[in-house]
Design a protein around this motif. Structure first.
Motif, PDB file in Angstrom:
ATOM      1  N   ASP A  10      -8.659  -1.115  11.692  1.00  0.00           N
ATOM      2  CA  ASP A  10      -8.547  -1.253  10.242  1.00  0.00           C
ATOM      3  C   ASP A  10      -7.766  -2.515   9.879  1.00  0.00           C
ATOM      4  O   ASP A  10      -8.137  -3.260   8.975  1.00  0.00           O
ATOM      5  CB  ASP A  10      -7.852  -0.015   9.675  1.00  0.00           C
ATOM      6  CG  ASP A  10      -7.891   0.046   8.162  1.00  0.00           C
ATOM      7  OD1 ASP A  10      -8.877  -0.431   7.587  1.00  0.00           O
ATOM      8  OD2 ASP A  10      -6.934   0.576   7.563  1.00  0.00           O
ATOM      9  N   PHE A  18       2.379   5.104   8.988  1.00  0.00           N
ATOM     10  CA  PHE A  18       1.513   4.163   9.708  1.00  0.00           C
ATOM     11  C   PHE A  18       0.289   3.752   8.904  1.00  0.00           C
ATOM     12  O   PHE A  18      -0.104   2.588   8.908  1.00  0.00           O
ATOM     13  CB  PHE A  18       1.073   4.760  11.048  1.00  0.00           C
ATOM     14  CG  PHE A  18       2.185   4.861  12.050  1.00  0.00           C
ATOM     15  CD1 PHE A  18       2.852   3.725  12.484  1.00  0.00           C
ATOM     16  CD2 PHE A  18       2.590   6.079  12.559  1.00  0.00           C
ATOM     17  CE1 PHE A  18       3.875   3.801  13.400  1.00  0.00           C
ATOM     18  CE2 PHE A  18       3.612   6.169  13.479  1.00  0.00           C
ATOM     19  CZ  PHE A  18       4.265   5.024  13.902  1.00  0.00           C
ATOM     20  N   SER A  19      -0.314   4.692   8.195  1.00  0.00           N
ATOM     21  CA  SER A  19      -1.516   4.382   7.421  1.00  0.00           C
ATOM     22  C   SER A  19      -1.211   3.401   6.284  1.00  0.00           C
ATOM     23  O   SER A  19      -1.931   2.422   6.083  1.00  0.00           O
ATOM     24  CB  SER A  19      -2.101   5.666   6.854  1.00  0.00           C
ATOM     25  OG  SER A  19      -3.202   5.396   6.038  1.00  0.00           O
ATOM     26  N   GLY A  20      -0.144   3.653   5.545  1.00  0.00           N
ATOM     27  CA  GLY A  20       0.250   2.760   4.457  1.00  0.00           C
ATOM     28  C   GLY A  20       0.647   1.395   4.969  1.00  0.00           C
ATOM     29  O   GLY A  20       0.320   0.370   4.370  1.00  0.00           O
ATOM     30  N   TYR A  33      -2.531   4.734  16.831  1.00  0.00           N
ATOM     31  CA  TYR A  33      -3.967   5.006  16.915  1.00  0.00           C
ATOM     32  C   TYR A  33      -4.770   3.709  16.899  1.00  0.00           C
ATOM     33  O   TYR A  33      -4.482   2.804  16.120  1.00  0.00           O
ATOM     34  CB  TYR A  33      -4.419   5.889  15.749  1.00  0.00           C
ATOM     35  CG  TYR A  33      -3.584   7.144  15.603  1.00  0.00           C
ATOM     36  CD1 TYR A  33      -3.618   8.147  16.566  1.00  0.00           C
ATOM     37  CD2 TYR A  33      -2.740   7.303  14.508  1.00  0.00           C
ATOM     38  CE1 TYR A  33      -2.841   9.285  16.444  1.00  0.00           C
ATOM     39  CE2 TYR A  33      -1.956   8.437  14.369  1.00  0.00           C
ATOM     40  CZ  TYR A  33      -2.017   9.429  15.344  1.00  0.00           C
ATOM     41  OH  TYR A  33      -1.240  10.544  15.211  1.00  0.00           O
ATOM     42  N   LEU A  78      -6.300   2.561  13.518  1.00  0.00           N
ATOM     43  CA  LEU A  78      -5.434   1.787  12.619  1.00  0.00           C
ATOM     44  C   LEU A  78      -5.458   0.307  12.980  1.00  0.00           C
ATOM     45  O   LEU A  78      -5.452  -0.558  12.098  1.00  0.00           O
ATOM     46  CB  LEU A  78      -4.000   2.318  12.671  1.00  0.00           C
ATOM     47  CG  LEU A  78      -3.771   3.730  12.139  1.00  0.00           C
ATOM     48  CD1 LEU A  78      -2.342   4.159  12.356  1.00  0.00           C
ATOM     49  CD2 LEU A  78      -4.140   3.826  10.675  1.00  0.00           C
ATOM     50  N   LEU A  94       1.449   0.599  16.566  1.00  0.00           N
ATOM     51  CA  LEU A  94       0.581   1.577  15.905  1.00  0.00           C
ATOM     52  C   LEU A  94       0.048   2.585  16.920  1.00  0.00           C
ATOM     53  O   LEU A  94      -0.468   2.198  17.965  1.00  0.00           O
ATOM     54  CB  LEU A  94      -0.588   0.860  15.215  1.00  0.00           C
ATOM     55  CG  LEU A  94      -0.198  -0.070  14.064  1.00  0.00           C
ATOM     56  CD1 LEU A  94      -1.414  -0.828  13.573  1.00  0.00           C
ATOM     57  CD2 LEU A  94       0.434   0.707  12.926  1.00  0.00           C
ATOM     58  N   THR A 132      -0.439  -0.036   7.716  1.00  0.00           N
ATOM     59  CA  THR A 132      -1.664  -0.719   8.150  1.00  0.00           C
ATOM     60  C   THR A 132      -2.383  -1.338   6.952  1.00  0.00           C
ATOM     61  O   THR A 132      -2.821  -2.485   7.009  1.00  0.00           O
ATOM     62  CB  THR A 132      -2.597   0.268   8.876  1.00  0.00           C
ATOM     63  OG1 THR A 132      -1.908   0.822   9.992  1.00  0.00           O
ATOM     64  CG2 THR A 132      -3.856  -0.416   9.351  1.00  0.00           C
ATOM     65  N   GLY A 133      -2.502  -0.581   5.866  1.00  0.00           N
ATOM     66  CA  GLY A 133      -3.144  -1.097   4.656  1.00  0.00           C
ATOM     67  C   GLY A 133      -2.396  -2.282   4.070  1.00  0.00           C
ATOM     68  O   GLY A 133      -3.006  -3.239   3.588  1.00  0.00           O
ATOM     69  N   ARG A 185       0.868  -1.178   0.000  1.00  0.00           N
ATOM     70  CA  ARG A 185       0.000   0.000   0.000  1.00  0.00           C
ATOM     71  C   ARG A 185       0.904   1.226   0.000  1.00  0.00           C
ATOM     72  O   ARG A 185       1.801   1.314   0.836  1.00  0.00           O
ATOM     73  CB  ARG A 185      -0.897  -0.014   1.227  1.00  0.00           C
ATOM     74  CG  ARG A 185      -1.647   1.276   1.502  1.00  0.00           C
ATOM     75  CD  ARG A 185      -2.977   1.298   0.747  1.00  0.00           C
ATOM     76  NE  ARG A 185      -3.827   2.368   1.232  1.00  0.00           N
ATOM     77  CZ  ARG A 185      -3.824   3.598   0.717  1.00  0.00           C
ATOM     78  NH1 ARG A 185      -2.997   3.909  -0.256  1.00  0.00           N
ATOM     79  NH2 ARG A 185      -4.617   4.516   1.186  1.00  0.00           N
ATOM     80  N   LYS A 186       0.678   2.159  -0.918  1.00  0.00           N
ATOM     81  CA  LYS A 186       1.550   3.332  -1.099  1.00  0.00           C
ATOM     82  C   LYS A 186       2.999   2.861  -1.252  1.00  0.00           C
ATOM     83  O   LYS A 186       3.304   2.161  -2.205  1.00  0.00           O
ATOM     84  CB  LYS A 186       1.387   4.318   0.055  1.00  0.00           C
ATOM     85  CG  LYS A 186       0.017   4.968   0.109  1.00  0.00           C
ATOM     86  CD  LYS A 186      -0.032   6.045   1.173  1.00  0.00           C
ATOM     87  CE  LYS A 186      -1.353   6.740   1.197  1.00  0.00           C
ATOM     88  NZ  LYS A 186      -1.372   7.848   2.165  1.00  0.00           N
TER      89      LYS A 186
END
Length: 140
Positions: free
Chosen positions: A49, A74-76, A43, A46, A41, A78-79, A14-15
């Motif tokens: 998710d 972190f977002s990428g 949050y 996340l 992580l 997690t994905g 992801r990304k």
């Protein structure tokens, strides 16, 4: 049963993040880069998710998840882990016919978890300040 004595591996991207996820039979312990998921992580959103594929297939208490992830934020990450978990679950459920009413593939596809999110940061173009942001126009 032979199905439970195996290790299932899935790769997610992801990304700019890449994750290698290993599912092993266990009690639902999740580690990311050697740390507990809640320590790694920042949050709780996340973490929620990341757990979507396990909750959709009711396998949260069946597998231990070990993820090695690198690159991105972190977002990428997690994905990427989420896609890796999904692919490992599909590997686990591979003997089940795809047409089956409660096959993991059908459940995960309906939840939108099988498709890789291919969105990346767009490159900067010459003459512009960012990818699309043009310099301020001045009439005089």
């Amino acid at each position: 049963m032979a199905k439970d004595s195996k290790v299932y591996i899935g790769t997610g991207r992801r990304k700019t993040s890449v994750a290698r996820v290993t599912l092993t039979p266990g009690q639902g312990k999740i580690t990311v880069n050697g740390k507990d998921v809640h320590d790694y992580l920042p949050y709780e959103v996340l973490v929620m998710d990341l757990l979507q594929p396990l909750e959709a297939t009711n396998t949260k208490e069946i597998f231990d998840v070990d993820a090695k992830v690198s690159g991105g934020g972190f977002s990428g990450q997690t994905g990427a882990i989420r896609l890796g978990i999904t692919r490992a679950l599909l590997q686990y459920d591979a003997p089940t016919p795809v047409e089956s009413e409660n096959s993991y593939r059908r459940i995960l596809k309906k939840a939108g978890l099988v498709t890789r999110d291919s969105r990346k940061k767009e490159r900067k173009k010459p003459g512009l300040k960012k990818a699309r942001r043009a310099p301020q126009f001045s009439k005089r």
